[in-house]
Design a protein around this motif. Structure first.
Motif, PDB file in Angstrom:
ATOM      1  N   TRP A 197       2.826  -6.283   1.954  1.00 16.92           N
ATOM      2  CA  TRP A 197       1.464  -6.808   1.914  1.00 16.92           C
ATOM      3  C   TRP A 197       1.243  -7.621   3.183  1.00 16.92           C
ATOM      4  O   TRP A 197       2.162  -8.312   3.635  1.00 16.92           O
ATOM      5  CB  TRP A 197       1.258  -7.692   0.678  1.00 16.92           C
ATOM      6  N   PRO A 198       0.058  -7.578   3.795  1.00 19.10           N
ATOM      7  CA  PRO A 198      -0.199  -8.380   5.001  1.00 19.10           C
ATOM      8  C   PRO A 198       0.034  -9.869   4.723  1.00 19.10           C
ATOM      9  O   PRO A 198      -0.633 -10.456   3.877  1.00 19.10           O
ATOM     10  CB  PRO A 198      -1.672  -8.085   5.313  1.00 19.10           C
ATOM     11  N   ILE A 199       0.982 -10.465   5.418  1.00 14.77           N
ATOM     12  CA  ILE A 199       1.380 -11.839   5.141  1.00 14.77           C
ATOM     13  C   ILE A 199       0.236 -12.821   5.365  1.00 14.77           C
ATOM     14  O   ILE A 199       0.080 -13.805   4.639  1.00 14.77           O
ATOM     15  CB  ILE A 199       2.580 -12.238   6.031  1.00 14.77           C
ATOM     16  N   GLN A 200      -0.600 -12.563   6.348  1.00 17.16           N
ATOM     17  CA  GLN A 200      -1.676 -13.506   6.654  1.00 17.16           C
ATOM     18  C   GLN A 200      -2.693 -13.626   5.527  1.00 17.16           C
ATOM     19  O   GLN A 200      -3.476 -14.577   5.491  1.00 17.16           O
ATOM     20  CB  GLN A 200      -2.386 -13.134   7.960  1.00 17.16           C
ATOM     21  N   ASP A 201      -2.698 -12.673   4.602  1.00 20.66           N
ATOM     22  CA  ASP A 201      -3.595 -12.772   3.450  1.00 20.66           C
ATOM     23  C   ASP A 201      -3.131 -13.826   2.448  1.00 20.66           C
ATOM     24  O   ASP A 201      -3.894 -14.228   1.572  1.00 20.66           O
ATOM     25  CB  ASP A 201      -3.668 -11.422   2.707  1.00 20.66           C
ATOM     26  N   GLU A 245      -1.062 -13.631  -6.487  1.00 16.81           N
ATOM     27  CA  GLU A 245      -1.650 -12.335  -6.852  1.00 16.81           C
ATOM     28  C   GLU A 245      -3.165 -12.380  -6.718  1.00 16.81           C
ATOM     29  O   GLU A 245      -3.796 -11.428  -6.244  1.00 16.81           O
ATOM     30  CB  GLU A 245      -1.246 -11.965  -8.275  1.00 16.81           C
ATOM     31  N   GLU A 246      -3.754 -13.501  -7.110  1.00 17.91           N
ATOM     32  CA  GLU A 246      -5.204 -13.654  -6.970  1.00 17.91           C
ATOM     33  C   GLU A 246      -5.599 -13.710  -5.496  1.00 17.91           C
ATOM     34  O   GLU A 246      -6.641 -13.200  -5.107  1.00 17.91           O
ATOM     35  CB  GLU A 246      -5.655 -14.906  -7.710  1.00 17.91           C
ATOM     36  N   LYS A 247      -4.751 -14.321  -4.666  1.00 16.69           N
ATOM     37  CA  LYS A 247      -5.007 -14.322  -3.231  1.00 16.69           C
ATOM     38  C   LYS A 247      -5.006 -12.893  -2.686  1.00 16.69           C
ATOM     39  O   LYS A 247      -5.850 -12.517  -1.875  1.00 16.69           O
ATOM     40  CB  LYS A 247      -3.939 -15.140  -2.493  1.00 16.69           C
ATOM     41  N   CYS A 248      -4.034 -12.119  -3.140  1.00 19.20           N
ATOM     42  CA  CYS A 248      -3.953 -10.728  -2.700  1.00 19.20           C
ATOM     43  C   CYS A 248      -5.225  -9.973  -3.067  1.00 19.20           C
ATOM     44  O   CYS A 248      -5.784  -9.233  -2.257  1.00 19.20           O
ATOM     45  CB  CYS A 248      -2.741 -10.041  -3.331  1.00 19.20           C
ATOM     46  N   LEU A 249      -5.674 -10.160  -4.306  1.00 20.23           N
ATOM     47  CA  LEU A 249      -6.863  -9.442  -4.768  1.00 20.23           C
ATOM     48  C   LEU A 249      -8.114  -9.899  -4.029  1.00 20.23           C
ATOM     49  O   LEU A 249      -8.984  -9.099  -3.703  1.00 20.23           O
ATOM     50  CB  LEU A 249      -7.039  -9.636  -6.271  1.00 20.23           C
ATOM     51  N   GLY A 343       3.009   7.333  -1.035  1.00 25.35           N
ATOM     52  CA  GLY A 343       3.106   6.847   0.334  1.00 25.35           C
ATOM     53  C   GLY A 343       2.024   5.897   0.772  1.00 25.35           C
ATOM     54  O   GLY A 343       2.056   5.408   1.909  1.00 25.35           O
ATOM     55  N   LYS A 344       1.053   5.598  -0.072  1.00 21.78           N
ATOM     56  CA  LYS A 344       0.044   4.611   0.287  1.00 21.78           C
ATOM     57  C   LYS A 344       0.626   3.206   0.133  1.00 21.78           C
ATOM     58  O   LYS A 344       1.662   3.004  -0.492  1.00 21.78           O
ATOM     59  CB  LYS A 344      -1.210   4.765  -0.580  1.00 21.78           C
ATOM     60  N   THR A 345      -0.033   2.216   0.699  1.00 21.51           N
ATOM     61  CA  THR A 345       0.430   0.838   0.604  1.00 21.51           C
ATOM     62  C   THR A 345      -0.087   0.188  -0.677  1.00 21.51           C
ATOM     63  O   THR A 345      -1.002   0.713  -1.325  1.00 21.51           O
ATOM     64  CB  THR A 345      -0.062   0.012   1.804  1.00 21.51           C
ATOM     65  N   TYR A 346       0.471  -0.950  -1.029  1.00 20.55           N
ATOM     66  CA  TYR A 346       0.012  -1.647  -2.229  1.00 20.55           C
ATOM     67  C   TYR A 346      -1.472  -2.029  -2.159  1.00 20.55           C
ATOM     68  O   TYR A 346      -2.197  -1.848  -3.140  1.00 20.55           O
ATOM     69  CB  TYR A 346       0.864  -2.892  -2.490  1.00 20.55           C
ATOM     70  N   PRO A 347      -1.972  -2.566  -1.046  1.00 14.07           N
ATOM     71  CA  PRO A 347      -3.411  -2.869  -0.996  1.00 14.07           C
ATOM     72  C   PRO A 347      -4.285  -1.650  -1.267  1.00 14.07           C
ATOM     73  O   PRO A 347      -5.328  -1.758  -1.928  1.00 14.07           O
ATOM     74  CB  PRO A 347      -3.606  -3.392   0.438  1.00 14.07           C
ATOM     75  N   ASP A 348      -3.869  -0.486  -0.774  1.00 10.97           N
ATOM     76  CA  ASP A 348      -4.653   0.734  -1.004  1.00 10.97           C
ATOM     77  C   ASP A 348      -4.523   1.216  -2.453  1.00 10.97           C
ATOM     78  O   ASP A 348      -5.502   1.651  -3.069  1.00 10.97           O
ATOM     79  CB  ASP A 348      -4.207   1.850  -0.057  1.00 10.97           C
ATOM     80  N   LYS A 349      -3.326   1.130  -2.998  1.00 14.01           N
ATOM     81  CA  LYS A 349      -3.108   1.648  -4.348  1.00 14.01           C
ATOM     82  C   LYS A 349      -3.875   0.872  -5.410  1.00 14.01           C
ATOM     83  O   LYS A 349      -4.291   1.435  -6.427  1.00 14.01           O
ATOM     84  CB  LYS A 349      -1.606   1.628  -4.680  1.00 14.01           C
ATOM     85  N   ILE A 350      -4.041  -0.416  -5.196  1.00 14.11           N
ATOM     86  CA  ILE A 350      -4.739  -1.240  -6.188  1.00 14.11           C
ATOM     87  C   ILE A 350      -6.109  -0.674  -6.510  1.00 14.11           C
ATOM     88  O   ILE A 350      -6.552  -0.671  -7.658  1.00 14.11           O
ATOM     89  CB  ILE A 350      -4.833  -2.697  -5.690  1.00 14.11           C
TER      90      ILE A 350
END
Length: 525
Positions: A197-201, A245-249, A343-350
Motif C-alpha cells: 500500500w502507498p506508505i504516504q497514505d 484501515e480507515e486511512k487506507c479507505l 495481480g492487481k494491488t490492494y488499493p485496486d482490488k478494494i
C-alpha cells in the motif's frame, strides 16, 4: 575484520549445527531493555511496549544490552532485511561479543549469540521459518567483504524500514505500529522496500524514501507484538488497526457501488496457489457456481488470487491455470459472467470487492480485504485454525471442521512446514455455508446438499479442543458434543444435542447450520 565476528557469521549461516535453542530466561524484575521488552511481549502488553520502544525509533543510535550479559552495551554494525524479517548484527565496542537480533513478528523475536545459543522470546513459529534457510538468504562472503570496510565505530541508525513480501505481515505486523508511532512524532527517516500500500497514505511524516541497499545502513523494523497472539482481547490493537484501515479507505477517491438486483448474485472466489491450497478448488468452485446458477438470473463471479506489491507485478501463472480449469467445468450459460483481478494491488482490488454479496476465501492474506476493509460476508477455510481476523462481518463462518477436512500427504512446498500443506475439504460443505448466508441476504430457500465424509475420518468421536478453552458456555459444549456424535455417525443424537444448543443460542451461526443439516439428513433416512 575481527575474528570473532567472522566466525560468528559462519556459524549463523550453518546455525542448525552450531546453535542450541533455548527460551530466553524470565527476569520479572529485570531493568535492562531486553528483559523489559521480553516481559511486555510475553504478557501481551502492547501499549506499554509501544510506549517503551518509541525511544528506539527516535534515537540516532540503536543499542541493546548483550543477551548473555546485560552490563555489556552493544550496537548494530549491519542490518539485513529479508522477506518479512529484519536481522540486526550487533557487537560491543571491543568487537568481542557479536550477536544477531531477529525481528519477525515481534520487536524482539530471538537472539543468536556468540556462545552458540538461540534465545527465543515467544513462540517459534514467527521466527523459525525466517531463519530456516539463512545460508541461502544471507550472502556471508558479501557481508564479510562489506564489513572489512567498516571501522566498527558506533553508527547512526539510518531509519525505520517498512518491508515485507507477505501482505499479512506488512499490514498487521508493521503498519499498525507505524500508524501508532506516527501520531507521536514526525520523522523523515521512514524507508520502504516491499510494500502493498502507498506508505504516504498512512503515515504522518515526510515523503518516505526507497530503501538504500548498502549494507552499512542500519534499519529498525516497526513491530511490537505478533498480533495473532493477543489481538482478540486487545482494544489498542483493534483501535489502531481500524484507524489505519480507515486511512487506507479514505485515500481511495472512489469506491464502486454497483447495485445488483435481488435475483442477481456477485461472488468473489479466491484461488490459492502458493501455500495451504484447497486441493479440490478447481472442481469445487465449478460445482458451487453450477449449483448456484440454478437459483439466480445472473451470476457475476470475480476470481481473485495473487496480489502485486506497489510498482512490482507478481507472477499469476498458477492463478490463470486454475481459473482456466474452472472455466472448462462450469456451464456454458449467458447468465454466468466471470472476471479476474489476479495481480492487481490492494488499493485496486478494494473497489472490486466493495459491492460483493459473498466472498469465499482461504484464511490468511486472501481474506484481508473482505474481512478488514470492505466487511463482506465471507466464508473462510484453511488446513489450520489461524484465528487471525481481528473484526468480522456478521455472517462470517470458519470452515475448519476436522471431520470434513484433512491435510494432504504431499510434502509442503513452502519451508517444509505442515501448516503450509495443501488440504482436502468437500465442496458441499463450503456450498452449504455459502447458502446459509445467501438465503438470508437474498431471501432464498436454496436447499443444503449432503456432505460426504472423508473415509479417514469416519466413526471417530473426539472433541475439538481448540474451540473448547477456558470458561465454556453450555451451548458451546452441546455444540461440540453434537459435532463429535456426528463424526461417530450418530446423527439422531447429534440432532438432539444441537437442538438443545439452539434453544439456548438461537442465533448461533454454526448451531443453525448444523441444526438444518442434521434435520435434512434425518428426513432423507
Amino acid at each position: 575484520m575481527n575474528t570473532n565476528i567472522n566466525d560468528f557469521i559462519d556459524k549463523i549461516c550453518n546455525w542448525k549445527d552450531n546453535f542450541e535453542i533455548l527460551r530466553y530466561p524470565s527476569k520479572k524484575n529485570g531493568k535492562d531493555d531486553i528483559s523489559i521488552i521480553t516481559n511486555y511481549i510475553r504478557e501481551n502488553k502492547v501499549q506499554e511496549l509501544l510506549d517503551y520502544t518509541k525511544k528506539f525509533y527516535v534515537s540516532e543510535y540503536f543499542s541493546l544490552p548483550h543477551p548473555d550479559n546485560d552490563k555489556v552495551v552493544t550496537y548494530p554494525f549491519a542490518s539485513v532485511s529479508i522477506g518479512y524479517c529484519n536481522f540486526l548484527f550487533m557487537t560491543d565496542e571491543l568487537q568481542e561479543k557479536p550477536w544477531m537480533l531477529v525481528q519477525a513478528g515481534n520487536f524482539l523475536d530471538c537472539f543468536f549469540t556468540h556462545t552458540g545459543i538461540i534465545y527465543h522470546v515467544n513462540r517459534r513459529s514467527s521466527w523459525l521459518p525466517a531463519v530456516s534457510n539463512l545460508s541461502k538468504l544471507i550472502n556471508k562472503e558479501k557481508l564479510k567483504e562489506k564489513l572489512k570496510e567498516n571501522n566498527f565505530k558506533k553508527k547512526k541508525t539510518t531509519g525505520i524500514l517498512i518491508s515485507s513480501n507477505r501482505p499479512y505481515h506488512f499490514f498487521y505486523d508493521q503498519l499498525y505500529v507505524i500508524n501508532y508511532i506516527s501520531k507521536i512524532y514526525k520523522t523523515n527517516r521512514v524507508y520502504y522496500n516491499d510494500i502493498f500500500w502507498p506508505i504516504q497514505d498512512i503515515i504522518n511524516s515526510a515523503e518516505p524514501q526507497k530503501r538504500k541497499s548498502d549494507i552499512k545502513n542500519i534499519y529498525i523494523s516497526p513491530k511490537a507484538i505478533s498480533q495473532t497472539n493477543f489481538y482478540k482481547n486487545n482494544k489498542l490493537v483493534n483501535k489502531t488497526m481500524t484507524e489505519f484501515e480507515e486511512k487506507c479507505l479514505r485515500s481511495k477517491k472512489t469506491l464502486l457501488q454497483k447495485k445488483f438486483k435481488e435475483n442477481q448474485l456477485k461472488i468473489v472466489l479466491n484461488i490459492s496457489t502458493e501455500k495451504r491450497k484447497w486441493v479440490e478448488q478447481s472442481d469445487g468452485y465449478s460445482e458451487i457456481i453450477n449449483n448456484l446458477s440454478n437459483y439466480f438470473d445472473r451470476l457475476f463471479i470475480l476470481f481473485d488470487g495473487m496480489t502485486s506489491q506497489i510498482n512490482q507485478p507478481v507472477n499469476t501463472e498458477e492463478n490463470i491455470k486454475t481459473y482456466t480449469e474452472i472455466l472448462e467445468k462450469i456451464k456454458k450459460s449467458k447468465k454466468i459472467e466471470t472476471h479476474i483481478i489476479f495481480g492487481k494491488t490492494y488499493p485496486d482490488k478494494i473497489e472490486y470487492y466493495n459491492d460483493s454479496d459473498l466472498v469465499i476465501s482461504p484464511m490468511g492474506s486472501s481474506a484481508i480485504i473482505p474481512l478488514r476493509f470492505t466487511k463482506n460476508n465471507t466464508i473462510q477455510f484453511s488446513n489450520i485454525d489461524m484465528g487471525e481476523t481481528v473484526s468480522k462481518s456478521e455472517g462470517d463462518f470458519f470452515v475448519i471442521n476436522r471431520e470434513l477436512k484433512f491435510t494432504s500427504q504431499e510434502k509442503p512446498k513452502l519451508g517444509n512446514q505442515w501448516q503450509h500443506a495443501d488440504y482436502h475439504i468437500p465442496w458441499q460443505h463450503i456450498f452449504n455455508l455459502s447458502v446459509s448466508l445467501i438465503n438470508k441476504t437474498k431471501n432464498k430457500e436454496i436447499p443444503l446438499l449432503p456432505i460426504p465424509l472423508n473415509k479417514k475420518e469416519k466413526n471417530i468421536f473426539y472433541l475439538n479442543q481448540k474451540r473448547l478453552k477456558g470458561n465454556n458456555k453450555v451451548e458451546d459444549v452441546l455444540r461440540e458434543v453434537a459435532l463429535a456424535f456426528e463424526r461417530s455417525g450418530n446423527i439422531q443424537l447429534a440432532y438432539e444435542l444441537i437442538s438443545k444448543a439452539h434453544e439456548i443460542k438461537p442465533n448461533g451461526p454454526l448451531i443453525n447450520l448444523k441444526l438444518n443439516e442434521y434435520k435434512q439428513k434425518l428426513d432423507e433416512q
